[in-house]
Design an enzyme around this catalytic site. Sequence first.
Site, PDB file in Angstrom:
ATOM      1  N   LYS A  13     -14.192 -22.449  24.748  1.00  0.00           N
ATOM      2  CA  LYS A  13     -14.663 -21.298  23.952  1.00  0.00           C
ATOM      3  C   LYS A  13     -13.517 -20.313  23.679  1.00  0.00           C
ATOM      4  CE  LYS A  13     -17.663 -20.115  27.120  1.00  0.00           C
ATOM      5  NZ  LYS A  13     -17.331 -21.123  28.149  1.00  0.00           N
ATOM      6  N   ARG A  88     -25.276 -15.096  27.969  1.00  0.00           N
ATOM      7  CA  ARG A  88     -25.223 -16.178  28.953  1.00  0.00           C
ATOM      8  C   ARG A  88     -26.562 -16.382  29.641  1.00  0.00           C
ATOM      9  NH1 ARG A  88     -19.519 -16.193  30.240  1.00  0.00           N
ATOM     10  NH2 ARG A  88     -19.041 -17.888  31.641  1.00  0.00           N
ATOM     11  N   ARG A 123      -5.766 -25.676  33.950  1.00  0.00           N
ATOM     12  CA  ARG A 123      -5.618 -24.397  33.234  1.00  0.00           C
ATOM     13  C   ARG A 123      -4.685 -23.456  34.009  1.00  0.00           C
ATOM     14  NH1 ARG A 123     -10.596 -20.906  31.149  1.00  0.00           N
ATOM     15  NH2 ARG A 123     -11.327 -21.093  33.293  1.00  0.00           N
ATOM     16  N   ARG A 156      -6.501 -19.555  37.780  1.00  0.00           N
ATOM     17  CA  ARG A 156      -7.554 -18.538  37.887  1.00  0.00           C
ATOM     18  C   ARG A 156      -8.347 -18.787  39.167  1.00  0.00           C
ATOM     19  NH1 ARG A 156     -11.266 -17.739  32.572  1.00  0.00           N
ATOM     20  NH2 ARG A 156     -13.014 -18.096  33.980  1.00  0.00           N
ATOM     21  N   ARG A 167     -20.005 -22.958  38.981  1.00  0.00           N
ATOM     22  CA  ARG A 167     -20.099 -22.396  37.628  1.00  0.00           C
ATOM     23  C   ARG A 167     -20.854 -23.347  36.699  1.00  0.00           C
ATOM     24  NH1 ARG A 167     -14.077 -21.527  36.425  1.00  0.00           N
ATOM     25  NH2 ARG A 167     -14.755 -20.853  34.367  1.00  0.00           N
TER      26      ARG A 167
END
Length: 210
Positions: A13, A88, A123, A156, A167
């Site tokens: 996203k 969300r 990431r 992260r 998540r």
Amino acid sequence: MNLILLGAPGAGKGTQAEIICKELNIPAISTGNMLRAAVKAGTEYGLKAKAAMDAGDLVSDEIVIGILKDRIKEPDAQNGFILDGFPRTVPQAEALDAMGVTIDKVVEISVADEKIQQRLSGRRVCESCGNSYHVDFKPTKVEGICDACGGKTVIRKDDEPATVLDRLKTYHEKTAPLKDYYAKQGKLVTVEGQEGIEETSKLTLAAIEG
Ligand code: AP5
């Protein structure tokens, strides 16, 4: 044009929002980025949000709706915006409707859970400006250094494998019902996000313009 990008954590996203906002000349609004900035700044709502974010859970609707409501009143958002990471939950979507915001399209970027884990393990984000990279699919020019600001890139905290599983569970339980919510309004379009970044951008732009 007011758009929503919907999708699991790591579906792409943020990556697509960054590309599309330049194409459409409207701001990308990421509640995740705003919350991380608040945590870093140690603001009152940042302190409240931190525990939920670290655990892979959602921050309370009350806090997130409040920050989103303020953000979309800003001058740069008056000609449209791309929402990345909001809504969300169904109550967040209802709150957006209650604000009188007309959403033109909701683009779901669809990626299998197995691929998500691969993406998030690679990431890296800049600890100074928040820019996002991937060690294989979007590497920095110099390893460990942000192309945009020269800051250090780091993993992260919520990209730890165990937190990613939490998540994903949160996504399937609390966010996936939004697909039905927007399908009923005739606004949902689903884009296959399994391919590379460029290919996904083409599909996403075509879905928005179609
Ligand atoms: P947030 O920051 O919104 O996290 P998220 O939704 O989990 O999304 P991510 O940022 O992890 O992924 P993304 O889909 O943007 O993927 P990206 O483009 O980076 O939220 C963080 C936390 O804040 C939440 O857990 C929650 O606690 C809280 N929060 C935020 N909003 C909230 C709300 N509305 N309500 C309540 N709580 C809220 O891509 C991932 C990686 O893959 C990158 O390395 C990228 O380079 C790479 N990549 C992207 N696309 C491709 C591709 N096509 N091929 C190969 N690699 C790709």
